[in-house]
Design a protein around this motif. Sequence first.
Motif, short mmCIF file in Angstrom:
data_model
loop_
_atom_site.label_atom_id
_atom_site.label_comp_id
_atom_site.label_asym_id
_atom_site.label_seq_id
_atom_site.Cartn_x
_atom_site.Cartn_y
_atom_site.Cartn_z
N ARG A 185 0.86 -1.24 0.20
CA ARG A 185 -0.05 0.06 -0.04
C ARG A 185 0.88 1.21 0.06
NH1 ARG A 185 -4.14 1.67 5.01
NH2 ARG A 185 -4.95 3.75 3.98
N ASP A 186 0.32 2.34 -0.79
CA ASP A 186 1.16 3.41 -0.83
C ASP A 186 0.89 4.51 0.67
OD1 ASP A 186 2.64 5.90 -1.32
OD2 ASP A 186 1.65 6.27 -3.25
N LEU A 187 1.51 4.18 1.57
CA LEU A 187 0.98 4.95 2.67
C LEU A 187 1.22 6.37 2.68
CD1 LEU A 187 2.73 2.59 5.46
CD2 LEU A 187 0.13 2.68 4.38
N ALA A 188 1.76 6.89 1.61
CA ALA A 188 2.32 8.35 1.57
C ALA A 188 1.02 9.25 1.48
CB ALA A 188 2.87 8.60 0.09
N LEU A 189 -0.34 8.50 0.77
CA LEU A 189 -1.40 9.18 0.52
C LEU A 189 -2.06 9.26 1.82
CD1 LEU A 189 -2.77 6.63 -2.37
CD2 LEU A 189 -1.50 9.21 -2.61
N CYS A 190 -1.82 8.92 2.80
CA CYS A 190 -2.55 8.83 4.25
C CYS A 190 -1.74 9.87 5.09
CB CYS A 190 -2.50 7.65 4.90
SG CYS A 190 -3.36 6.31 4.09
N VAL A 191 -0.74 10.45 4.76
CA VAL A 191 0.18 11.48 5.39
C VAL A 191 -0.51 12.79 5.57
CG1 VAL A 191 2.42 12.40 6.06
CG2 VAL A 191 2.14 10.05 5.52
N MET A 192 -1.01 13.46 6.64
CA MET A 192 -1.49 14.48 6.62
C MET A 192 -0.48 15.72 7.18
SD MET A 192 -4.52 14.01 5.69
CE MET A 192 -5.38 15.52 5.93
N ALA A 193 -0.59 16.70 6.62
CA ALA A 193 0.27 17.88 6.80
C ALA A 193 -0.33 19.23 7.15
CB ALA A 193 1.45 18.23 5.53
N PRO A 194 -0.03 20.09 7.99
CA PRO A 194 -0.26 21.33 8.20
C PRO A 194 -0.71 22.19 7.15
CG PRO A 194 1.64 21.36 9.14
CD PRO A 194 1.50 19.84 8.78
N THR A 195 -1.75 23.11 7.00
CA THR A 195 -1.95 23.76 5.85
C THR A 195 -1.30 25.12 6.06
OG1 THR A 195 -4.07 23.05 5.47
CG2 THR A 195 -3.46 25.21 4.47
N LEU A 196 -0.34 25.57 4.93
CA LEU A 196 0.28 26.94 5.21
C LEU A 196 -0.15 27.73 4.00
CD1 LEU A 196 3.95 25.81 5.39
CD2 LEU A 196 2.64 26.44 7.39
N TYR A 197 -0.49 28.75 4.50
CA TYR A 197 -1.14 29.82 3.50
C TYR A 197 -0.03 30.72 2.92
CZ TYR A 197 -5.48 28.27 5.55
OH TYR A 197 -6.60 27.35 6.12
N ALA A 198 -0.25 30.94 1.50
CA ALA A 198 0.83 31.99 0.95
C ALA A 198 0.96 33.22 1.54
CB ALA A 198 0.51 32.07 -0.56
N TYR A 199 2.23 33.82 1.73
CA TYR A 199 2.42 35.20 2.50
C TYR A 199 1.83 35.28 3.83
CZ TYR A 199 3.44 35.72 -2.26
OH TYR A 199 4.17 35.61 -3.75
N GLU A 200 1.67 34.02 4.48
CA GLU A 200 0.78 34.12 5.86
C GLU A 200 1.74 34.72 6.94
OE1 GLU A 200 0.75 30.74 8.41
OE2 GLU A 200 0.56 29.61 6.54
N SER A 201 3.14 34.90 6.88
CA SER A 201 3.99 35.16 7.87
C SER A 201 4.82 36.12 7.19
CB SER A 201 4.88 33.84 8.13
OG SER A 201 5.58 33.42 7.24
N ILE A 202 5.73 36.85 8.24
CA ILE A 202 6.50 37.94 7.55
C ILE A 202 8.06 37.42 7.96
CG2 ILE A 202 7.57 40.21 7.94
CD1 ILE A 202 4.60 41.10 8.64
N PRO A 203 8.84 37.14 6.97
CA PRO A 203 10.21 36.82 7.55
C PRO A 203 10.87 37.80 8.33
CG PRO A 203 9.91 36.74 4.96
CD PRO A 203 8.69 37.41 5.76
N SER A 204 11.82 37.25 9.11
CA SER A 204 12.59 37.95 10.04
C SER A 204 13.81 38.59 9.43
CB SER A 204 12.79 37.22 11.28
OG SER A 204 13.47 36.05 10.74
N ALA A 205 14.11 39.73 9.83
CA ALA A 205 15.36 40.21 9.31
C ALA A 205 16.00 41.24 10.28
CB ALA A 205 15.03 41.21 8.01
#
Length: 361
Positions: free
Chosen positions: A148-168
Amino acid sequence: MYLKRELLQFSMRHGHAPVSIEHWRGSHTAGLHQFLRCVVAQWPPTAIAGGSSGATGKAICAEYAQWLRERRCLVAETISERTAEAGRFLSWYDERNKASPLSAMAIADVDAYLQSRAPSLRRVSRKGLAQRMRCFLRFVHASGRTERDLALCVMAPTLYAYESIPSALTPDHVSAVLQTARDDQSPKGLRDYAILLLLATYGMRAGEITRLQLNDIDWRTDRIFVCHTKTGSRSILPLMPAVGEAVLAYLRRGRPSTNVREIFIRMRAPYLGFESGSSLYTSTRRRLDAVGVQPDGKRGPHAFRHARAVSLLRDGTPMKIIGDVLGHRSASSTSVYLKLAIEDLRDVALEIPGLAQQGQP
């Protein structure tokens, strides 16, 4: 026994256990591994008894690396990261399941491994962990080790584009860190100052600095050749006078006598190059702490990269040129840094009519 004693002393001193046991263990065992490489003919031992964590696990990781290189066409650094994760999982799986074959692996095993790794990781790092595990599970299925391809069952948190501000870092922070490092004329200070100048001047990735070799600098034409770790492409940048002088000072008075080709060398024997870019994190953070700089977010080499991107933006440098300097393959990677130019964005912000009438900014 040594690690148990050190862990007990840490808990008594701080009143709690380390946030990341793996990071703490690595910081305490790195020196021991270096010592054992000097006194033992072969370290770590090539043959380790056991199942997947021993010779079998190494064979699987070697086959996985070849699959990533030939089938996925990934660069060396990405292959190293993914095979390292595979090795950690195989070692964990072998200990958990008493050397059971991978054909008996279930999604419960994968979930348990992800849960064991997640507490010490931020959300973006958890997503990266899930992506690495998916890739490895696809390989395991493609190579016939699981039905069985177990990769199909792995869930990951959703990240939204440009949701965070990089530190500088601010320009004042960068100047303060560089000045403090410049005043340190010890061999380690000469090395750190040259590294910090490369970070601040070119916005190089830490891995690109650790991979720099002696022949990557053309002193006659004042050019530096940079191999970008993520894309595998090469850039030719002008060697700025301050950077050249700092590197020369380190080569003449700070670099240990060794035959290795890397420019920057560890200060303790055996005198070898750094294993990866992450090796620069501790020295960089130590220099930040020395001047009392505590930025939000990243406190390592990447904060200098972000600072350089902001300075180029504020100088009116076109996005294409910024991307070329930083070694980006796509414009979307460079556009992330637009969020850091906060003061510039305020100049083009639209007023909200209701607030303007109330006299609010």
